[in-house]
Design a protein around this motif. Structure first.
Motif, PDB file in Angstrom:
ATOM      1  N   GLY A  35      -4.486   8.516 -12.919  1.00 33.15           N
ATOM      2  CA  GLY A  35      -3.969   9.356 -11.848  1.00 33.15           C
ATOM      3  C   GLY A  35      -3.512   8.456 -10.718  1.00 33.15           C
ATOM      4  N   VAL A  36      -2.387   8.799 -10.101  1.00 33.57           N
ATOM      5  CA  VAL A  36      -1.885   8.028  -8.973  1.00 33.57           C
ATOM      6  C   VAL A  36      -1.674   8.992  -7.814  1.00 33.57           C
ATOM      7  CG1 VAL A  36      -0.010   6.585  -8.095  1.00 33.57           C
ATOM      8  CG2 VAL A  36      -0.766   6.334 -10.468  1.00 33.57           C
ATOM      9  N   ALA A  37      -2.394   8.772  -6.730  1.00 35.17           N
ATOM     10  CA  ALA A  37      -2.245   9.591  -5.532  1.00 35.17           C
ATOM     11  C   ALA A  37      -1.829   8.674  -4.390  1.00 35.17           C
ATOM     12  CB  ALA A  37      -3.560  10.289  -5.196  1.00 35.17           C
ATOM     13  N   ALA A  38      -0.800   9.069  -3.683  1.00 34.92           N
ATOM     14  CA  ALA A  38      -0.329   8.268  -2.548  1.00 34.92           C
ATOM     15  C   ALA A  38       0.525   9.156  -1.658  1.00 34.92           C
ATOM     16  CB  ALA A  38       0.469   7.070  -3.044  1.00 34.92           C
ATOM     17  N   VAL A  39       0.791   8.684  -0.459  1.00 32.71           N
ATOM     18  CA  VAL A  39       1.578   9.457   0.504  1.00 32.71           C
ATOM     19  C   VAL A  39       3.034   9.565   0.048  1.00 32.71           C
ATOM     20  CG1 VAL A  39       0.085   8.796   2.421  1.00 32.71           C
ATOM     21  CG2 VAL A  39       2.106   7.417   1.912  1.00 32.71           C
ATOM     22  N   PRO A  40       3.747  10.595   0.531  1.00 30.78           N
ATOM     23  CA  PRO A  40       5.173  10.719   0.207  1.00 30.78           C
ATOM     24  C   PRO A  40       5.945   9.467   0.633  1.00 30.78           C
ATOM     25  CG  PRO A  40       4.376  12.736   1.218  1.00 30.78           C
ATOM     26  CD  PRO A  40       3.272  11.721   1.352  1.00 30.78           C
ATOM     27  N   GLY A  41       6.861   9.063  -0.218  1.00 32.64           N
ATOM     28  CA  GLY A  41       7.702   7.912   0.097  1.00 32.64           C
ATOM     29  C   GLY A  41       7.071   6.570  -0.208  1.00 32.64           C
ATOM     30  N   SER A  42       5.920   6.574  -0.873  1.00 31.50           N
ATOM     31  CA  SER A  42       5.213   5.317  -1.146  1.00 31.50           C
ATOM     32  C   SER A  42       5.691   4.624  -2.422  1.00 31.50           C
ATOM     33  CB  SER A  42       3.715   5.565  -1.233  1.00 31.50           C
ATOM     34  OG  SER A  42       3.435   6.439  -2.311  1.00 31.50           O
ATOM     35  N   GLY A  43       6.534   5.293  -3.197  1.00 33.24           N
ATOM     36  CA  GLY A  43       7.060   4.674  -4.415  1.00 33.24           C
ATOM     37  C   GLY A  43       6.385   5.112  -5.694  1.00 33.24           C
ATOM     38  N   LYS A  44       5.696   6.259  -5.677  1.00 34.56           N
ATOM     39  CA  LYS A  44       5.010   6.739  -6.892  1.00 34.56           C
ATOM     40  C   LYS A  44       5.999   6.983  -8.026  1.00 34.56           C
ATOM     41  CE  LYS A  44       3.286  10.319  -4.855  1.00 34.56           C
ATOM     42  NZ  LYS A  44       3.763  10.082  -3.501  1.00 34.56           N
ATOM     43  N   THR A  45       7.054   7.736  -7.752  1.00 40.47           N
ATOM     44  CA  THR A  45       8.028   8.061  -8.798  1.00 40.47           C
ATOM     45  C   THR A  45       8.693   6.796  -9.316  1.00 40.47           C
ATOM     46  OG1 THR A  45       8.407  10.227  -7.825  1.00 40.47           O
ATOM     47  CG2 THR A  45      10.083   9.423  -9.346  1.00 40.47           C
ATOM     48  N   PHE A  46       9.086   5.913  -8.426  1.00 39.45           N
ATOM     49  CA  PHE A  46       9.695   4.637  -8.797  1.00 39.45           C
ATOM     50  C   PHE A  46       8.764   3.855  -9.716  1.00 39.45           C
ATOM     51  CE2 PHE A  46       9.969   0.089  -7.958  1.00 39.45           C
ATOM     52  CZ  PHE A  46      11.308  -0.168  -8.203  1.00 39.45           C
ATOM     53  N   THR A  47       7.509   3.710  -9.305  1.00 36.54           N
ATOM     54  CA  THR A  47       6.550   2.910 -10.061  1.00 36.54           C
ATOM     55  C   THR A  47       6.221   3.539 -11.407  1.00 36.54           C
ATOM     56  OG1 THR A  47       5.587   2.163  -7.975  1.00 36.54           O
ATOM     57  CG2 THR A  47       4.272   1.823  -9.958  1.00 36.54           C
ATOM     58  N   LEU A  48       5.962   4.847 -11.416  1.00 34.95           N
ATOM     59  CA  LEU A  48       5.612   5.504 -12.678  1.00 34.95           C
ATOM     60  C   LEU A  48       6.794   5.574 -13.640  1.00 34.95           C
ATOM     61  CD1 LEU A  48       3.220   8.258 -11.332  1.00 34.95           C
ATOM     62  CD2 LEU A  48       2.619   6.181 -12.597  1.00 34.95           C
ATOM     63  N   SER A  49       8.009   5.665 -13.114  1.00 33.45           N
ATOM     64  CA  SER A  49       9.197   5.613 -13.970  1.00 33.45           C
ATOM     65  C   SER A  49       9.304   4.254 -14.644  1.00 33.45           C
ATOM     66  CB  SER A  49      10.463   5.881 -13.154  1.00 33.45           C
ATOM     67  OG  SER A  49      10.452   7.173 -12.627  1.00 33.45           O
ATOM     68  N   HIS A  50       9.063   3.189 -13.880  1.00 31.94           N
ATOM     69  CA  HIS A  50       9.081   1.852 -14.461  1.00 31.94           C
ATOM     70  C   HIS A  50       7.986   1.692 -15.511  1.00 31.94           C
ATOM     71  CE1 HIS A  50      11.936   0.729 -11.382  1.00 31.94           C
ATOM     72  NE2 HIS A  50      12.039  -0.460 -11.934  1.00 31.94           N
ATOM     73  N   LEU A  51       6.816   2.256 -15.235  1.00 28.20           N
ATOM     74  CA  LEU A  51       5.722   2.185 -16.199  1.00 28.20           C
ATOM     75  C   LEU A  51       6.087   2.914 -17.489  1.00 28.20           C
ATOM     76  CD1 LEU A  51       2.851   1.466 -17.065  1.00 28.20           C
ATOM     77  CD2 LEU A  51       2.071   3.529 -15.875  1.00 28.20           C
TER      78      LEU A  51
END
Length: 82
Positions: free
Chosen positions: A23-39
């Motif tokens: 699970g990845v929880a972080a504030v909006p704009g922190s790069g979650k989508t970017f990072t998980l897409s790369h993963l």
């Protein structure tokens, strides 16, 4: 052509993922989508998936799912897989 990606330490930690639940929880704009897409792209390209296996990304909203789909699809196309 893909540009050089510079990751923060927390993003690098996510990309070290190998197996199991995460699970990845972080504030909006922190790069979650970017990072998980790369993963997801990394796992698709480096994992020998069986015919009955999938990589599942679960999001909160349809717009987030569309965003993931677009980002992952674009990266896979860049790598000649779609």
């Amino acid at each position: 052509m893909s540009e050089k990606v510079v990751l923060r330490r927390s993003q690098e930690e996510v990309l070290k993922y190998r197996t199991g639940l995460m699970g990845v929880a972080a504030v909006p704009g922190s790069g979650k989508t970017f990072t998980l897409s790369h993963l997801a792209v990394k796992l698709i390209m480096s994992t020998a998936l069986e015919s009955d296996q999938e990589i599942l990304v679960v999001t909160f909203s349809n717009s987030a799912a569309d965003n993931f789909s677009t980002r992952i699809g674009n990266r896979l196309r860049e790598n000649g897989l779609m």
